[in-house]
Motif scaffolding. Structure first.
Motif, PDB file in Angstrom:
ATOM      1  N   ALA A  35       0.834  -1.204   0.000  1.00 29.65           N
ATOM      2  CA  ALA A  35       0.000   0.000   0.000  1.00 29.65           C
ATOM      3  C   ALA A  35       0.869   1.254   0.000  1.00 29.65           C
ATOM      4  CB  ALA A  35      -0.931  -0.011   1.212  1.00 29.65           C
ATOM      5  N   GLU A  36       1.940   1.259   0.764  1.00 34.39           N
ATOM      6  CA  GLU A  36       2.846   2.412   0.777  1.00 34.39           C
ATOM      7  C   GLU A  36       3.508   2.601  -0.582  1.00 34.39           C
ATOM      8  OE1 GLU A  36       5.469   1.523   4.021  1.00 34.39           O
ATOM      9  OE2 GLU A  36       4.132   2.448   5.499  1.00 34.39           O
ATOM     10  N   GLN A  48      -9.276   8.109  -3.641  1.00 34.07           N
ATOM     11  CA  GLN A  48      -8.473   6.882  -3.630  1.00 34.07           C
ATOM     12  C   GLN A  48      -7.329   6.987  -2.619  1.00 34.07           C
ATOM     13  OE1 GLN A  48      -7.410   6.744  -7.781  1.00 34.07           O
ATOM     14  NE2 GLN A  48      -8.861   5.070  -8.190  1.00 34.07           N
ATOM     15  N   ARG A  49      -6.701   8.158  -2.578  1.00 34.20           N
ATOM     16  CA  ARG A  49      -5.616   8.364  -1.620  1.00 34.20           C
ATOM     17  C   ARG A  49      -6.140   8.283  -0.188  1.00 34.20           C
ATOM     18  NH1 ARG A  49      -0.715   9.375  -2.247  1.00 34.20           N
ATOM     19  NH2 ARG A  49      -0.908  10.045  -4.392  1.00 34.20           N
ATOM     20  N   GLN A  50      -7.320   8.853   0.059  1.00 37.08           N
ATOM     21  CA  GLN A  50      -7.908   8.797   1.401  1.00 37.08           C
ATOM     22  C   GLN A  50      -8.253   7.360   1.786  1.00 37.08           C
ATOM     23  OE1 GLN A  50      -8.156  11.269   3.616  1.00 37.08           O
ATOM     24  NE2 GLN A  50      -8.905   9.750   5.076  1.00 37.08           N
ATOM     25  N   GLU A  51      -8.805   6.604   0.833  1.00 36.60           N
ATOM     26  CA  GLU A  51      -9.115   5.197   1.098  1.00 36.60           C
ATOM     27  C   GLU A  51      -7.844   4.402   1.396  1.00 36.60           C
ATOM     28  OE1 GLU A  51     -11.251   3.796  -2.298  1.00 36.60           O
ATOM     29  OE2 GLU A  51     -13.090   4.867  -1.752  1.00 36.60           O
ATOM     30  N   LEU A  52      -6.800   4.674   0.639  1.00 41.78           N
ATOM     31  CA  LEU A  52      -5.527   3.995   0.853  1.00 41.78           C
ATOM     32  C   LEU A  52      -4.931   4.371   2.214  1.00 41.78           C
ATOM     33  CD1 LEU A  52      -3.666   2.004  -0.575  1.00 41.78           C
ATOM     34  CD2 LEU A  52      -2.458   3.945  -1.550  1.00 41.78           C
ATOM     35  N   ASP A  53      -5.030   5.643   2.575  1.00 38.93           N
ATOM     36  CA  ASP A  53      -4.546   6.072   3.894  1.00 38.93           C
ATOM     37  C   ASP A  53      -5.338   5.416   5.014  1.00 38.93           C
ATOM     38  OD1 ASP A  53      -2.553   7.641   2.844  1.00 38.93           O
ATOM     39  OD2 ASP A  53      -3.719   9.519   2.949  1.00 38.93           O
TER      40      ASP A  53
END
Length: 105
Positions: A35-36, A48-53
């Protein structure tokens, strides 16, 4: 369901439980690294970035929980080892006192 899981864990040795948790932690660590890597390499939208975070936050929390469980189990394993060593020493002492001394008499 939870009671069945607890009964299964009771039958499992501490070492087996430690191995199982270490495997789960390694998988979680791999997922976090992926994920990182994805967050660094790919261009993602804000959602998408928020979901990944959020996903990375959840994985970090899981890893912390697994680390705490591993620490507890390792402490229990250490106690069990010390008990085994103490029993071995007591057994050796009894052997020496009752059998070795009888030969001297």
């Amino acid at each position: 369901m939870t009671k069945l899981k607890d009964k299964r864990r009771e039958k499992m040795s501490v070492a087996t439980e430690i191995d199982r948790l270490e495997e789960r932690r390694a998988r979680c660590q791999d997922n976090l690294e992926r994920a990182e890597f994805r967050s660094r390499r790919e261009t993602l939208s804000d959602t998408q970035r928020q979901e990944l975070d959020d996903e990375m936050t959840i994985m970090n929390e899981r890893m912390q929980k697994l680390d705490k469980e591993l620490e507890t189990l390792r402490g229990e394993n250490r106690k069990n080892m010390m008990l085994s060593v103490a029993l071995l020493v007591i057994s050796a002492l009894f052997y020496y006192v009752f059998f070795y001394n009888e030969e001297d008499s």
